[in-house]
Design a protein around this motif. Structure first.
Motif, short mmCIF file in Angstrom:
data_model
loop_
_atom_site.label_atom_id
_atom_site.label_comp_id
_atom_site.label_asym_id
_atom_site.label_seq_id
_atom_site.Cartn_x
_atom_site.Cartn_y
_atom_site.Cartn_z
N ARG A 98 0.95 -1.23 0.16
CA ARG A 98 0.11 0.12 0.00
C ARG A 98 0.91 1.13 -0.03
N PRO A 99 0.46 2.13 -0.57
CA PRO A 99 -0.75 2.50 -1.21
C PRO A 99 -0.87 1.62 -2.64
N PHE A 100 -2.00 1.08 -2.91
CA PHE A 100 -2.18 0.15 -4.00
C PHE A 100 -1.74 0.75 -5.20
N GLY A 101 -0.84 0.11 -5.78
CA GLY A 101 -0.09 0.42 -7.19
C GLY A 101 1.08 1.30 -7.03
N ALA A 102 1.25 2.00 -5.81
CA ALA A 102 2.63 2.48 -5.51
C ALA A 102 3.27 2.27 -4.16
N GLY A 103 3.07 1.18 -3.76
CA GLY A 103 3.47 0.54 -2.46
C GLY A 103 5.45 0.45 -2.52
N ALA A 104 5.75 0.21 -1.42
CA ALA A 104 7.34 -0.04 -1.19
C ALA A 104 7.83 -1.22 -2.13
N LEU A 105 7.06 -2.33 -2.41
CA LEU A 105 7.11 -3.33 -3.11
C LEU A 105 7.39 -3.09 -4.70
N LYS A 106 6.72 -2.12 -5.08
CA LYS A 106 6.29 -1.63 -6.54
C LYS A 106 7.66 -1.88 -7.32
N ASP A 107 7.44 -2.91 -8.36
CA ASP A 107 8.68 -3.13 -9.08
C ASP A 107 10.06 -3.51 -8.47
N LYS A 108 10.00 -3.75 -7.27
CA LYS A 108 11.19 -4.17 -6.34
C LYS A 108 11.49 -5.71 -6.40
N PRO A 109 12.83 -6.09 -6.95
CA PRO A 109 13.15 -7.28 -7.01
C PRO A 109 13.02 -7.90 -5.58
N VAL A 110 12.21 -9.29 -5.66
CA VAL A 110 12.00 -9.86 -4.51
C VAL A 110 12.40 -11.47 -4.63
N ALA A 111 13.38 -12.19 -3.59
CA ALA A 111 13.61 -13.47 -3.89
C ALA A 111 13.12 -14.15 -2.36
N VAL A 112 12.75 -15.49 -2.24
CA VAL A 112 12.12 -16.13 -1.39
C VAL A 112 12.86 -17.26 -1.21
N VAL A 113 13.31 -17.48 0.34
CA VAL A 113 14.13 -18.44 0.55
C VAL A 113 13.56 -19.15 1.82
N GLY A 114 14.04 -20.15 2.28
CA GLY A 114 13.78 -20.68 3.76
C GLY A 114 13.92 -22.09 4.07
N THR A 115 13.68 -22.51 5.20
CA THR A 115 13.95 -23.97 5.53
C THR A 115 12.63 -24.13 6.53
N ALA A 116 12.47 -25.18 6.57
CA ALA A 116 11.27 -25.84 7.42
C ALA A 116 11.54 -27.52 7.82
N TYR A 117 10.68 -27.86 8.68
CA TYR A 117 10.89 -29.10 9.22
C TYR A 117 10.68 -30.36 8.15
N GLY A 118 9.60 -30.12 7.34
CA GLY A 118 9.09 -30.83 6.40
C GLY A 118 10.02 -31.18 5.30
N GLN A 119 9.75 -32.43 4.56
CA GLN A 119 10.69 -32.83 3.64
C GLN A 119 10.89 -32.08 2.48
N TYR A 120 10.01 -30.92 2.13
CA TYR A 120 10.15 -29.90 0.93
C TYR A 120 10.66 -28.73 1.55
N GLY A 121 11.19 -28.51 2.66
CA GLY A 121 11.68 -27.48 3.15
C GLY A 121 11.12 -26.02 3.02
N GLY A 122 9.42 -26.16 2.99
CA GLY A 122 8.68 -25.02 3.15
C GLY A 122 8.21 -24.38 1.88
N VAL A 123 8.35 -25.40 0.70
CA VAL A 123 8.17 -24.70 -0.53
C VAL A 123 6.81 -24.09 -0.64
N TRP A 124 6.00 -24.97 -0.15
CA TRP A 124 4.35 -24.28 -0.12
C TRP A 124 4.37 -22.81 0.19
N ALA A 125 4.80 -22.67 1.54
CA ALA A 125 4.88 -21.30 2.18
C ALA A 125 5.85 -20.40 1.25
#
Length: 187
Positions: A98-125
């Motif tokens: 927010r604000p919609f269409g002009a928030g801080a994420l607008k056009d900003k590169p984002v990568a997502v990583v992580g670890t989890a207990y399950g056998q897939y490492g949290g890929v769903w999340a």
């Protein structure tokens, strides 16, 4: 001028393996890259349009937005809670959208990583985090991923920083993120 990456961790637990992974990323940042681990997601209130008023949004949400606006990219660390994204990370994305269409994420590169207990490492999340960030306006770097399974066992006695396979994978991801951010800002 260094590439500035803001890291958000979707776990509030002090001993969180995702937090440890984020701390490791800070230490492994390539030359010319600064990774800031954002502190205070627990203090950001749940998103509510009634309190998101121009000039008087809550202080912690304003601080989050300022940190994201000042970053060249974001790196999200997501565990998996009941098969999906943790509320604290989703809430951060909501505030940054927010604000919609002009928030801080607008056009900003984002990568997502992580670890989890399950056998897939949290890929769903992590997939849900990518989806939410993309809808919020970010440029999601879907090919830059790292999902580490079995966190409770794998990191029971070993910090992620002391796991050679993890540090190699994380270093490769950080180098890829840095080069993608450099290309994005040059465009």
């Amino acid at each position: 001028m260094p590439v500035r990456i803001l890291a958000l961790v979707g776990s509030l637990r002090a001993g969180s393996h995702n937090r440890q992974l984020a701390e490791t990323a800070v230490r492994l940042a390539p030359e010319g890259v600064e990774i800031e681990l954002f502190e205070g997601l627990a203090d950001v209130p749940f998103y509510n349009e009634d309190i998101d008023l121009d000039g008087s949004a809550p202080e912690h949400a304003t601080r989050l937005r300022a940190a994201a606006t000042g970053a060249d990219a974001l790196l999200l660390f997501s565990p998996e809670y009941n098969g999906t994204i943790p509320a604290v990370l989703k809430n951060a994305i909501d505030w940054l959208s927010r604000p919609f269409g002009a928030g801080a994420l607008k056009d900003k590169p984002v990568a997502v990583v992580g670890t989890a207990y399950g056998q897939y490492g949290g890929v769903w999340a992590q997939d849900e985090a990518r989806k939410a960030a993309g809808i919020a306006g970010a440029t999601v770097l879907g090919d830059l991923t790292l999902s580490i399974p079995g966190s409770v066992v794998r990191f029971a006695e070993t910090h992620p920083a002391d796991d050679a396979e993890v540090t190699a994978q994380l270093t490769e991801l950080l180098n890829g993120l840095a080069s993608r951010v450099a290309a994005h800002t040059a465009a």
